[in-house]
Scaffold this motif. Structure first.
Motif, short mmCIF file in Angstrom:
data_model
loop_
_atom_site.label_atom_id
_atom_site.label_comp_id
_atom_site.label_asym_id
_atom_site.label_seq_id
_atom_site.Cartn_x
_atom_site.Cartn_y
_atom_site.Cartn_z
N ARG A 242 -5.53 3.56 -32.31
CA ARG A 242 -4.67 2.64 -31.58
C ARG A 242 -4.11 1.57 -32.51
O ARG A 242 -4.86 0.97 -33.28
N GLN A 243 -2.78 1.36 -32.44
CA GLN A 243 -2.19 0.30 -33.26
C GLN A 243 -2.35 -1.03 -32.56
O GLN A 243 -2.42 -1.09 -31.34
N LYS A 244 -2.36 -2.08 -33.34
CA LYS A 244 -2.40 -3.41 -32.74
C LYS A 244 -1.10 -3.68 -32.01
O LYS A 244 -1.08 -4.12 -30.89
N ARG A 245 -0.01 -3.38 -32.69
CA ARG A 245 1.29 -3.65 -32.10
C ARG A 245 2.24 -2.51 -32.42
O ARG A 245 2.15 -1.89 -33.46
N LEU A 246 3.16 -2.27 -31.51
CA LEU A 246 4.17 -1.26 -31.79
C LEU A 246 5.26 -1.87 -32.66
O LEU A 246 5.44 -3.07 -32.70
N ASP A 247 5.97 -1.00 -33.33
CA ASP A 247 6.99 -1.45 -34.27
C ASP A 247 8.34 -0.97 -33.75
O ASP A 247 8.82 0.09 -34.13
#
Lengths: 344, 329
Positions: B266-271
């Motif tokens: 899981r990423q912290k934030r999407l880009d």
């Protein structure tokens, strides 16, 4: 049998911005059956669409619960019941300890302010004849949050910029905006009443890939900033994984699996959850072209005449004889991991 | 081997009251026999219009093919009149549309809609065509096909209707099938069923497939080659594996990094890609991706980058594609 509701929360995970609070929403034994009638003069009841058929879950303050499933599984109806847009056939919905199903329309108004919704389709959920500013202003006026028109205008500008829009857009009409911008308006409108709980009903599925990520990030930022609690309804499993703390998987009106997000994705137990996860193609040709999809055959049965026993048994790869007779209860197989299947 | 379908500098514009919409603005690509080619892009990038142009299905007015060539087996399809194109459409080139709900005729039985094409194109009589229809319905996995051919589309679910559409596209044994977002309206488990079916059948029958989609996962699984479209142009083309491993256009790179993925932690934030897709009536002089691009340089504002080879069969339309490669390490 429905499991003890207090056990339905995990407590194992903390929200990303700190600790989880008290129980905000508590849904107990929710059933929503829609009548099917025939004839114009004498409305004869010929059947029931069992859209939601016995659903229990709890959401704690600050938490995001994901509700996933395919179309027709009752996830949107569950959301509409919490909003009291549908009066459920059976069951209780507690919000801050008050059973919403027992309240009349006048008493509900207070809660309508605290519970807001963001709809799926940013094209049909905004009034095409109203300016953006008016749409965000109106709920504040109706609920008497800010009687002063000038201050409300100020607030509209603030909300628009919080949601990543230029405050000048208040004078525009929805048709002048793109899908992503409209969805931001929908979010600003939901925020205008300073709600505690927002039901996000497929908020990004109508948007393009590059815009989806923008809206998801916005929803995350707002959650942190205003300490919001979300019920996130979606069919896109990768989006749900990104955004949610816990996930409930629905199939034909029932929850078949409920667990912490990471636990559910790392260790899916119900055969339906496994099939769902396996059906999602990953954007990487090297993985995809060598991967075997474990198929579920067939299609979702009709909720008018659901199969007896476990509703998934006609499509289930591991079904045994007893599955067609008894409805499996949700069992806690690991702390916080609930599965409605006798064979796992 | 010459290409099955060759599109050269195709331009399809729509003449509306608010200006000329350059929906397809000079695209070239080819499809070899038996190959699966994907056209990827977001809504409004011209991917559907480019496919409808091939079949002569652009509503005129307001739309018109204003330039370019569409060669199918060496013959240009653009000059053909309605009767001539009808012999190719459905016979040589099949089509599967996005909406299985609206693309079948609600007042005709499934059987009639299937036999009609075969009677018209293959000169079969009703009884033979019906036999063949049953055969094809069985092939696409519809149970009790003898009963189904008497039913109407509303008797069938979305997934079933899409199977009927596939049967219809296949029944005249075309050389090419164009599938425009064939599974977007369907649930994930049904989507997987339908896509596997299409892949297996086209492979077995040696039919080439153009699959138009916005779903990067679907492309990864099913396409041999990929064309990425943005604002009416193809901005990157290559083998699926190359494009995903080493995207050479900032838009492709942005698309790939903006989706949350199930196969990675899981990423912290999407880009996300910032900004909005451009208004096709007001395209500037330079690269249409410029306002959203993180790699833009001065040159991007004045000159449109051409689609140039950057590797083996890999093309990109970006002035900065070399820096993009180094920036990614």
């Amino acid at each position: 049998m429905t499991p003890d509701a207090s056990a339905l929360e995990s407590g194992a995970r903390l929200s990303r911005n700190g600790e989880l609070g008290d129980v905000l929403v508590d849904v107990k034994g929710l059933k929503m059956h829609f009548p099917i009638t025939e004839g114009i003069v004498f409305n004869k009841l010929v059947g029931l669409v069992k859209a939601v058929d016995g659903v229990d879950f709890r959401i704690r303050r600050g938490e995001t619960l994901g509700l996933v499933g395919e179309s027709g599984c009752g996830k949107t109806t569950t959301g509409r019941c919490i909003l009291q847009l549908e009066r459920p056939t059976e069951g209780e919905i507690f919000f801050e300890g008050v059973d919403l199903t027992k309240l009349d329309q006048v008493a509900l108004r207070e809660y309508r302010q605290k519970i807001q919704v963001i709809f799926q389709d940013p094209y049909s959920s905004l009034n095409p004849r109203m300016k953006i500013g008016e749409m965000i202003d109106e709920p504040m006026y109706v609920h008497g949050i800010e009687p002063d028109a000038q201050k409300r205008k100020q607030r509209v500008s603030e909300l628009l910029s919080v949601c990543g829009l230029n405050p000048k857009m208040a004078d525009r009409y929805p048709h002048e905006m793109s899908g992503g911008q409209r969805q931001r308006v929908g979010i600003a409108r939901a925020l205008s009443l300073e709600p505690e709980f927002i039901i996000c009903d497929e908020p990004v599925s109508a948007l393009d890939v590059s815009i989806q990520a923008q809206i998801i990030n916005l929803l995350e930022d707002l959650r942190e900033e205003y300490n919001l609690t979300y019920l996130f309804i979606a069919h896109d499993l990768s989006v749900v994984r990104h955004l949610c703390h816990r996930v409930a998987v629905m199939y034909l009106g029932r929850i078949v699996e409920l667990a912490d997000c990471d636990e559910l994705y790392d260790n899916p137990m119900h055969p339906y959850t496994r099939a769902l996860l396996s059906a999602v193609p990953v954007p990487d040709p090297e993985i995809e072209q060598n991967r075997d999809i474990s198929f579920v055959a067939g299609e979702v049965p009709s909720p008018i005449n659901p199969p007896p026993g476990c509703v998934f048994h006609p499509r289930c790869p591991i079904a045994v004889e007893s599955c067609s007779k008894e409805v499996p209860a949700l069992r806690e197989l690991k702390p916080g991991h609930w599965v409605a299947c006798t064979e796992v | 081997m010459s290409a099955l379908l060759e599109i050269e500098d195709l331009r399809t514009h729509f003449f509306t009251t608010s200006g000329v919409v350059k929906a397809v603005n000079g695209i070239s690509y080819d499809v070899q026999e038996g190959e699966t080619v994907a056209i990827v892009g977001e809504s409004g990038c011209g991917k559907s219009v480019s496919a409808l142009s091939v079949l002569g299905l652009i509503p005129n007015p307001p739309g018109r093919i204003v330039g370019g060539a569409i060669r199918f087996l060496g013959d240009d399809l653009i000059g053909l009149d309605d009767l001539q194109i009808r012999d190719i459409r459905g016979r040589q080139i099949g089509m599967i549309f996005q909406e299985p709900m609206t693309s079948l005729n609600p007042v005709l039985t499934i059987g009639l809609q299937l036999t009609e094409t075969m009677e018209h194109h293959l000169g079969m009589d009703r009884a033979d065509a019906e036999k063949k229809a049953v055969e094809y319905l069985r092939l696409v996995g519809i149970s009790e096909p003898e009963r189904r051919i008497r039913q109407y589309p509303h008797h069938l679910s979305g997934g079933m209707r899409q199977r009927v559409m596939i049967a219809m596209a296949l029944c005249c044994e075309p050389k090419l099938i164009i599938a425009d977002e064939p599974t977007t309206a369907l649930d994930v488990t049904i989507q997987a069923q339908i896509l596997e079916l299409m892949k297996n059948l086209t492979k077995r029958m040696g039919v080439a497939l153009i699959i138009i989609t916005h779903n990067l996962g679907v492309v990864a699984r099913y396409a041999d080659r990929v064309n990425v479209m943005y604002a009416g142009k193809i901005i990157e083309r290559g083998l699926a594996a190359d494009i995903y491993r080493e995207p050479r256009h900032p838009y492709t790179l942005g698309l790939l990094s903006s989706v949350p993925r199930l196969d990675q932690p899981r990423q912290k934030r999407l880009d996300p890609i910032d900004g909005q897709p451009p208004d096709l009536t007001r395209l500037g002089e330079g690269c249409s991706f410029l306002p959203r691009c993180k790699f833009a340089v001065d040159r991007c504002a004045s000159e449109i980058p051409p689609l140039e080879t950057v590797g083996n069969g890999h093309l990109s339309a970006c002035w900065e594609q070399e820096n993009l490669a180094t920036a990614r390490g």
